[in-house]
Design an enzyme around this catalytic site. Structure first.
Site, PDB file in Angstrom:
ATOM      1  N   LYS A  46     107.022  -6.469  -3.892  1.00  0.00           N
ATOM      2  CA  LYS A  46     107.676  -5.343  -3.237  1.00  0.00           C
ATOM      3  C   LYS A  46     107.443  -4.101  -4.088  1.00  0.00           C
ATOM      4  O   LYS A  46     107.864  -4.045  -5.241  1.00  0.00           O
ATOM      5  CB  LYS A  46     109.173  -5.613  -3.078  1.00  0.00           C
ATOM      6  N   ASP A  61     104.338  -6.914   0.158  1.00  0.00           N
ATOM      7  CA  ASP A  61     105.365  -7.063   1.180  1.00  0.00           C
ATOM      8  C   ASP A  61     105.616  -5.729   1.871  1.00  0.00           C
ATOM      9  O   ASP A  61     105.392  -4.659   1.289  1.00  0.00           O
ATOM     10  CB  ASP A  61     106.654  -7.577   0.544  1.00  0.00           C
ATOM     11  N   ARG A  73      99.772 -10.975   6.645  1.00  0.00           N
ATOM     12  CA  ARG A  73     100.945 -11.816   6.902  1.00  0.00           C
ATOM     13  C   ARG A  73     101.700 -11.137   8.025  1.00  0.00           C
ATOM     14  O   ARG A  73     102.191 -10.015   7.863  1.00  0.00           O
ATOM     15  CB  ARG A  73     101.812 -11.921   5.651  1.00  0.00           C
TER      16      ARG A  73
END
Length: 306
Positions: A91, A125, A175
């Protein structure tokens, strides 16, 4: 029962931390790196792939961001000797994106360089919409530098329809998940704020077009109906199983996870660890009201037996 569970989810801030901590053991490997290594080893022995995440939210100081960077470097050193090391989940805000973008990217580059030297890949992410463009820009730069990384995309965002196009053109690793952040309605695909099932058609389209474009895709969902639709499409199109994998959170929908593995699909389990167990656990509980209902029922039973 659904109404009870929803009410319970809103009551989570009133639940004692001790009870949240007990429930969190299902969803978090533990507080320490040693705990994470133990859980990762067990999952790999069972045939799963793993992604490991050091728990922590947006860094509020450069010292906090530096501490997180050190945690990731320690993680890389600890797992790099494994035959099949886990992937890293990163992150950017935890490494200082909101404080100093250049310093943040320097920290990320150090982590990725060290990870690559140990054969470890990473996934950047995706966070709330205030970070979306900065995250995409950072990923493009890191990918151009040759690091083995992927990017998470959220199917419930309208902008993903456009964001995914250049990623597909470059065959970037992705993803794809539904998305969990509470966003303003203008950012969301039609009806997504009212009905999570409304996201499914967008999710299927993003996964299928990305795979057809040549990208490797992590299919990140626990929605059994959505998984059925995708497995049917994958088998009908005879998509090689090396071109995708299913991804699930630790402790969530384990029977479905195990069934996919038994069918010969590659399955990756997201393994979080660290001291921010409370924040992570409450988010997971709010996302799954059934868990909140279970907790509230347990509290009621405990009070009755006193």
């Amino acid at each position: 029962m659904r109404i009870f569970n929803t009410m319970a989810a809103h009551a989570i801030p009133l639940v004692p931390r001790s009870l949240i901590r007990k429930i969190s053991r299902r969803y978090i490997a533990g507080e320490t790196l040693c705990d994470a290594r133990t859980r990762i080893h067990a999952l790999h022995a069972a045939g799963f792939r793993t992604t490991v995440d050091v728990l922590g939210e947006t860094a509020s100081s450069s010292e906090q961001a530096e501490s997180m960077a050190r945690d990731y470097l320690n993680l890389v050193q600890a797992v790099g000797a494994q035959n099949e090391p886990p992937e890293l989940s990163i992150k950017l805000t935890a490494l200082g994106l909101h404080l100093d973008e250049d310093a943040c990217m320097a920290r990320v580059s150090v982590i990725l360089r060290e990870a690559a030297s140990h054969g470890i890949s990473a996934c950047i992410d995706m966070e709330d919409t205030s970070c979306t463009q900065k995250t995409l820009d950072a990923f493009l730069n890191l990918e151009a530098d040759g690091y083995p990384i992927g990017i998470a995309l959220q199917a419930y965002l309208t902008r993903t329809n456009n964001d995914i196009v250049p990623l597909q053109a470059r065959k970037s690793r992705m993803r794809i998940c539904k998305g969990i952040y509470a966003e303003a309605k203008e950012h969301l695909v039609d009806g997504a704020s009212m009905d999570r099932a409304a996201i499914n058609s967008h999710f299927v389209r993003h996964v299928s077009t990305a795979i057809q474009a040549g990208s490797f895709v992590g299919i990140a969902t626990h929605d059994a109906q959505l998984i059925d639709a995708l497995t049917n499409w994958l088998q009908r199109e005879q998509i090689d199983r090396s071109r995708f994998e299913f991804q699930m959170l630790l402790g969530v929908c384990e029977p479905l996870r195990d069934a996919l593995l038994a069918q010969g699909f590659n399955v990756r389990v997201y393994v979080p660890y660290g001291y921010d167990w409370y924040g992570y656990s409450t988010r997971r509980i709010k996302e799954n009201p059934r868990i909140a209902g279970y907790i509230l029922s347990a509290m009621i039973r405990r009070d009755r037996t006193r």
